[in-house]
Write a protein that holds these residues in place. Structure first.
Motif, PDB file in Angstrom:
ATOM      1  N   LEU A  86       0.843  -1.200   0.000  1.00 38.94           N
ATOM      2  CA  LEU A  86       0.000   0.000   0.000  1.00 38.94           C
ATOM      3  C   LEU A  86       0.878   1.249   0.000  1.00 38.94           C
ATOM      4  N   PRO A  87       0.619   2.181  -0.893  1.00 38.98           N
ATOM      5  CA  PRO A  87       1.441   3.397  -0.923  1.00 38.98           C
ATOM      6  C   PRO A  87       1.362   4.167   0.395  1.00 38.98           C
ATOM      7  N   ILE A  88       2.444   4.687   0.830  1.00 38.94           N
ATOM      8  CA  ILE A  88       2.647   5.516   2.026  1.00 38.94           C
ATOM      9  C   ILE A  88       2.316   4.745   3.304  1.00 38.94           C
ATOM     10  N   ILE A  89       1.101   4.249   3.434  1.00 35.96           N
ATOM     11  CA  ILE A  89       0.720   3.484   4.625  1.00 35.96           C
ATOM     12  C   ILE A  89       1.629   2.267   4.776  1.00 35.96           C
ATOM     13  N   GLY A  90       1.875   1.605   3.670  1.00 37.37           N
ATOM     14  CA  GLY A  90       2.720   0.416   3.693  1.00 37.37           C
ATOM     15  C   GLY A  90       4.151   0.715   4.091  1.00 37.37           C
ATOM     16  N   ASP A  91       4.658   1.853   3.663  1.00 38.43           N
ATOM     17  CA  ASP A  91       6.030   2.223   4.019  1.00 38.43           C
ATOM     18  C   ASP A  91       6.149   2.462   5.524  1.00 38.43           C
ATOM     19  N   TYR A  92       5.160   3.110   6.108  1.00 39.12           N
ATOM     20  CA  TYR A  92       5.171   3.338   7.550  1.00 39.12           C
ATOM     21  C   TYR A  92       4.957   2.022   8.299  1.00 39.12           C
ATOM     22  N   ALA A  93       4.080   1.171   7.774  1.00 43.37           N
ATOM     23  CA  ALA A  93       3.812  -0.118   8.410  1.00 43.37           C
ATOM     24  C   ALA A  93       5.053  -1.002   8.413  1.00 43.37           C
ATOM     25  N   ASP A  94       5.892  -0.886   7.379  1.00 45.57           N
ATOM     26  CA  ASP A  94       7.127  -1.669   7.341  1.00 45.57           C
ATOM     27  C   ASP A  94       8.011  -1.371   8.544  1.00 45.57           C
ATOM     28  N   VAL A  95       7.959  -0.153   9.036  1.00 49.49           N
ATOM     29  CA  VAL A  95       8.754   0.224  10.192  1.00 49.49           C
ATOM     30  C   VAL A  95       8.129  -0.330  11.480  1.00 49.49           C
ATOM     31  N   LEU A  96       6.814  -0.442  11.522  1.00 46.18           N
ATOM     32  CA  LEU A  96       6.120  -0.858  12.743  1.00 46.18           C
ATOM     33  C   LEU A  96       5.915  -2.366  12.853  1.00 46.18           C
ATOM     34  N   TYR A  97       5.577  -3.028  11.751  1.00 45.68           N
ATOM     35  CA  TYR A  97       5.260  -4.461  11.766  1.00 45.68           C
ATOM     36  C   TYR A  97       6.542  -5.239  11.508  1.00 45.68           C
ATOM     37  N   ARG A  98       7.132  -5.754  12.537  1.00 47.53           N
ATOM     38  CA  ARG A  98       8.442  -6.400  12.463  1.00 47.53           C
ATOM     39  C   ARG A  98       8.288  -7.909  12.274  1.00 47.53           C
ATOM     40  N   VAL A  99       8.053  -8.283  11.027  1.00 46.87           N
ATOM     41  CA  VAL A  99       7.738  -9.673  10.713  1.00 46.87           C
ATOM     42  C   VAL A  99       8.889 -10.617  11.061  1.00 46.87           C
ATOM     43  N   ASN A 100      10.123 -10.235  10.784  1.00 46.64           N
ATOM     44  CA  ASN A 100      11.248 -11.124  11.067  1.00 46.64           C
ATOM     45  C   ASN A 100      11.442 -11.311  12.565  1.00 46.64           C
TER      46      ASN A 100
END
Length: 121
Positions: A86-100
């Motif tokens: 998702l544009p913009i939202i996805g970039d911020y979520a990448d920082v918050l949702y720590r899948v690894n």
């Protein structure tokens, strides 16, 4: 055997740190890693990050993690990927949702059931 698993778990933890919390950006005061940076690349950054995360889960399976843990890890990767595109939202979520980080913790807990010396954290 347990020493080898502990060494491999530490390697997975280093990958998780590199991908998700290697540096702290002064503007947002949140730790970021390569996942947040690579995810900014259009049309492929999130796919690259998902493949790296899949490698972490595959290594957990090779170490003896249960099918349930592997399945949950893959689900986490899918959620991270879908949110990440998702544009913009996805970039911020990448920082918050720590899948690894989530997946390595699940793998550690799972392996600690049969190897208590690995510990829960």
């Amino acid at each position: 055997m347990a020493a080898d698993l502990a060494r491999r778990l530490r390697r997975l933890e280093r990958v998780a740190e590199l991908m998700e919390s290697r540096w702290t950006l002064p503007i947002v005061k949140k730790p970021v890693g390569l996942d947040g940076l690579i995810g900014l690349l259009p049309a492929g950054g999130d796919l690259v990050c998902a493949l790296i995360a899949l490698g972490v889960v595959i290594e957990g399976a090779r170490m003896g993690a249960s099918r349930g843990t592997v399945a949950r890890g893959c689900l986490n990767i899918g959620i991270d990927f879908l949110i990440g595109i998702l544009p913009i939202i996805g970039d911020y979520a990448d920082v918050l949702y720590r899948v690894n980080t989530k997946n390595v913790a699940m793998i550690r807990r799972d392996l600690a059931r049969s190897h208590p010396e690995l510990g829960e954290d």
